[in-house]
Scaffold this motif. Structure first.
Motif, PDB file in Angstrom:
ATOM      1  N   SER A   7     112.437   6.552  42.478  1.00 30.91           N
ATOM      2  CA  SER A   7     111.894   6.010  43.697  1.00 30.91           C
ATOM      3  C   SER A   7     110.815   7.051  44.190  1.00 30.91           C
ATOM      4  N   GLY A   8     110.879   8.155  43.717  1.00 32.23           N
ATOM      5  CA  GLY A   8     109.864   9.327  44.035  1.00 32.23           C
ATOM      6  C   GLY A   8     110.054  10.223  43.249  1.00 32.23           C
ATOM      7  N   TRP A   9     109.053  11.246  43.173  1.00 32.66           N
ATOM      8  CA  TRP A   9     109.079  12.328  42.242  1.00 32.66           C
ATOM      9  C   TRP A   9     109.749  13.704  42.981  1.00 32.66           C
ATOM     10  N   PRO A  10     110.870  14.049  42.465  1.00 36.32           N
ATOM     11  CA  PRO A  10     111.608  15.061  43.418  1.00 36.32           C
ATOM     12  C   PRO A  10     110.957  16.624  43.176  1.00 36.32           C
ATOM     13  N   GLU A  11     111.236  17.282  43.904  1.00 43.37           N
ATOM     14  CA  GLU A  11     111.153  18.853  43.840  1.00 43.37           C
ATOM     15  C   GLU A  11     112.240  19.324  43.275  1.00 43.37           C
ATOM     16  N   LEU A  12     112.192  19.802  42.101  1.00 45.07           N
ATOM     17  CA  LEU A  12     113.351  20.558  41.464  1.00 45.07           C
ATOM     18  C   LEU A  12     113.531  21.807  41.460  1.00 45.07           C
ATOM     19  N   PRO A  13     114.840  22.122  41.538  1.00 46.44           N
ATOM     20  CA  PRO A  13     115.271  23.535  41.472  1.00 46.44           C
ATOM     21  C   PRO A  13     114.776  24.297  40.312  1.00 46.44           C
ATOM     22  N   VAL A  14     114.697  25.639  40.119  1.00 42.16           N
ATOM     23  CA  VAL A  14     114.407  26.141  38.893  1.00 42.16           C
ATOM     24  C   VAL A  14     115.286  25.957  37.841  1.00 42.16           C
ATOM     25  N   ALA A  15     116.670  25.788  38.145  1.00 38.97           N
ATOM     26  CA  ALA A  15     117.777  25.398  36.856  1.00 38.97           C
ATOM     27  C   ALA A  15     117.014  23.796  36.087  1.00 38.97           C
ATOM     28  N   TYR A  16     116.502  23.231  36.700  1.00 38.77           N
ATOM     29  CA  TYR A  16     116.109  21.739  36.257  1.00 38.77           C
ATOM     30  C   TYR A  16     114.745  21.604  35.838  1.00 38.77           C
ATOM     31  N   GLN A  17     113.801  22.964  35.805  1.00 31.65           N
ATOM     32  CA  GLN A  17     112.605  22.757  35.459  1.00 31.65           C
ATOM     33  C   GLN A  17     112.396  23.248  34.199  1.00 31.65           C
ATOM     34  N   ARG A  18     113.095  22.327  33.144  1.00 31.76           N
ATOM     35  CA  ARG A  18     113.026  22.479  31.796  1.00 31.76           C
ATOM     36  C   ARG A  18     112.275  20.897  31.242  1.00 31.76           C
ATOM     37  N   THR A  19     112.005  21.313  29.888  1.00 32.40           N
ATOM     38  CA  THR A  19     111.357  20.121  29.399  1.00 32.40           C
ATOM     39  C   THR A  19     112.224  18.780  29.271  1.00 32.40           C
ATOM     40  N   ALA A  20     113.719  18.884  28.947  1.00 31.66           N
ATOM     41  CA  ALA A  20     114.395  17.969  28.846  1.00 31.66           C
ATOM     42  C   ALA A  20     114.521  17.124  30.010  1.00 31.66           C
ATOM     43  N   TYR A  21     114.669  17.807  31.276  1.00 30.95           N
ATOM     44  CA  TYR A  21     114.661  17.195  32.439  1.00 30.95           C
ATOM     45  C   TYR A  21     113.314  16.483  32.882  1.00 30.95           C
ATOM     46  N   GLN A  22     112.422  17.153  32.439  1.00 27.94           N
ATOM     47  CA  GLN A  22     110.965  16.463  32.791  1.00 27.94           C
ATOM     48  C   GLN A  22     110.667  15.153  32.053  1.00 27.94           C
ATOM     49  N   ARG A  23     111.422  15.166  30.669  1.00 24.92           N
ATOM     50  CA  ARG A  23     111.303  13.921  29.752  1.00 24.92           C
ATOM     51  C   ARG A  23     112.111  12.830  30.603  1.00 24.92           C
ATOM     52  N   MET A  24     113.391  13.105  31.066  1.00 26.43           N
ATOM     53  CA  MET A  24     114.061  12.144  31.758  1.00 26.43           C
ATOM     54  C   MET A  24     113.321  11.422  32.998  1.00 26.43           C
ATOM     55  N   LEU A  25     112.943  12.533  33.671  1.00 27.67           N
ATOM     56  CA  LEU A  25     112.037  11.971  34.969  1.00 27.67           C
ATOM     57  C   LEU A  25     110.812  11.081  34.651  1.00 27.67           C
ATOM     58  N   HIS A  26     110.091  11.542  33.614  1.00 32.39           N
ATOM     59  CA  HIS A  26     108.925  10.666  33.139  1.00 32.39           C
ATOM     60  C   HIS A  26     109.602   9.300  32.807  1.00 32.39           C
ATOM     61  N   GLN A  27     110.631   9.222  32.116  1.00 37.39           N
ATOM     62  CA  GLN A  27     111.184   7.628  31.494  1.00 37.39           C
ATOM     63  C   GLN A  27     111.297   6.935  32.734  1.00 37.39           C
ATOM     64  N   MET A  28     112.117   7.684  33.929  1.00 37.43           N
ATOM     65  CA  MET A  28     112.652   6.866  34.790  1.00 37.43           C
ATOM     66  C   MET A  28     111.377   6.536  35.843  1.00 37.43           C
TER      67      MET A  28
END
Length: 96
Positions: A7-28
């Motif tokens: 419902s909005g783009w989140p600010e992610l902690p450093v642990a989640y700033q990886r390509t795998a998480y970015q891919r999921m966010l993009h799809q969602m």
């Protein structure tokens, strides 16, 4: 089965700033996505993806819904080669 969407783009902690998480966010961000598709797209385990989704839910940027119907792939698997039967049984003109 549930589907997930941002419902909005989140600010992610450093642990989640990886390509795998970015891919999921993009799809969602594009629309509702089932868990299995998020697992395939990210390459992460199902449990890791669930933890990430829980984090997004706690931040208030995740929408969930129950899947509306049978996925197209399962519908097609139930009727193998239906498209071919329709094509073959159509009207033919003789070749000369």
């Amino acid at each position: 089965m549930k589907e997930y969407k941002l419902s909005g783009w989140p600010e992610l902690p450093v642990a989640y700033q990886r390509t795998a998480y970015q891919r999921m966010l993009h799809q969602m961000s594009q629309g509702f996505v089932p868990l299995a598709q998020l697992v395939r797209a990210s390459g992460l385990s199902r449990d890791v993806v669930r933890v990430f989704l829980a984090q997004l839910g706690q931040r208030g940027v995740l929408m969930e819904r129950e899947r509306a119907g049978t996925p197209l792939a399962l519908q097609m698997a139930a009727r193998p080669f239906a498209w071919l039967r329709r094509t073959v049984t159509g009207t033919r003109t003789p070749r000369t």
